[in-house]
Design a protein around this motif. Structure first.
Motif, short mmCIF file in Angstrom:
data_model
loop_
_atom_site.label_atom_id
_atom_site.label_comp_id
_atom_site.label_asym_id
_atom_site.label_seq_id
_atom_site.Cartn_x
_atom_site.Cartn_y
_atom_site.Cartn_z
N ASN A 37 0.87 -1.17 0.00
CA ASN A 37 0.00 0.00 0.00
C ASN A 37 0.90 1.21 0.00
O ASN A 37 1.76 1.33 0.87
CB ASN A 37 -0.88 0.03 1.25
N ILE A 38 0.74 2.10 -0.97
CA ILE A 38 1.64 3.25 -1.07
C ILE A 38 0.86 4.53 -1.24
O ILE A 38 -0.30 4.54 -1.63
CB ILE A 38 2.65 3.08 -2.23
N LYS A 39 1.53 5.63 -0.90
CA LYS A 39 1.04 6.98 -1.15
C LYS A 39 2.00 7.64 -2.14
O LYS A 39 3.21 7.62 -1.92
CB LYS A 39 1.01 7.80 0.12
N ILE A 85 -2.06 13.77 -3.42
CA ILE A 85 -1.64 12.48 -2.89
C ILE A 85 -2.63 11.41 -3.33
O ILE A 85 -3.83 11.54 -3.11
CB ILE A 85 -1.54 12.52 -1.35
N SER A 86 -2.11 10.38 -3.99
CA SER A 86 -2.92 9.23 -4.38
C SER A 86 -2.45 8.04 -3.56
O SER A 86 -1.26 7.89 -3.31
CB SER A 86 -2.73 8.91 -5.86
N GLU A 87 -3.38 7.20 -3.17
CA GLU A 87 -2.96 6.04 -2.40
C GLU A 87 -3.72 4.82 -2.87
O GLU A 87 -4.83 4.92 -3.38
CB GLU A 87 -3.10 6.31 -0.90
N LYS A 114 -7.33 1.29 -6.33
CA LYS A 114 -8.05 1.74 -5.14
C LYS A 114 -9.54 1.67 -5.44
O LYS A 114 -9.96 1.94 -6.57
CB LYS A 114 -7.66 3.17 -4.80
N THR A 128 3.06 2.56 3.01
CA THR A 128 2.32 2.57 4.27
C THR A 128 2.16 1.17 4.86
O THR A 128 2.13 1.01 6.07
CB THR A 128 0.93 3.19 4.08
#
Length: 121
Positions: free
Chosen positions: A31-33, A48-50, A69, A93
């Motif tokens: 899981n990343i931002k 910011i995309s997550e 997402k 994250t």
């Protein structure tokens, strides 16, 4: 005796200047931002995309990752060029334990079926 340099050697030397060196080790299932610049008129802001990384394609400066997402029960996927100058930062994250290199099966599942087992570092 002179050695010939091929076109790929020349291209690789030029690309080395533009590769980012401060990137984290991104793996499938993370899981990343992603912080990237968005142009709105004459102003620029950071968005910011997550999401979860479902695929990664390694090819030098053209390395891409696909982020998925679910927003309001609709799956949204986006492909990002990691070494793009528009991307300012990537933050991991959460890491997940996966056994596949592409997580395309998450497209057909929804709800609790999309959960992945967390990997602790």
């Amino acid at each position: 005796m002179k050695t010939k340099t091929s076109y790929t050697d020349i291209i690789n030397k030029v690309e080395q200047e533009f590769l980012k060196t401060n990137l984290p080790n991104i793996e499938i299932g993370d899981n990343i931002k992603i912080k990237r610049a968005i142009q709105e008129g004459n102003k620029e802001r950071i968005q910011i995309s997550e999401g979860i990384v479902i695929s990664k394609k390694n090819s030098g400066i053209n390395t891409t990752i696909t982020i998925r997402k679910v927003i309001q029960s609709i799956g949204v996927e986006r492909i990002y060029l990691i070494h793009s100058p528009k991307i300012f930062g990537i933050e991991i994250t959460k890491k997940s334990k996966v056994r596949k290199s592409k997580l395309y099966y998450l497209r057909t599942k929804s709800g609790k079926a999309t959960r992945l087992k967390q990997r602790f570092i």
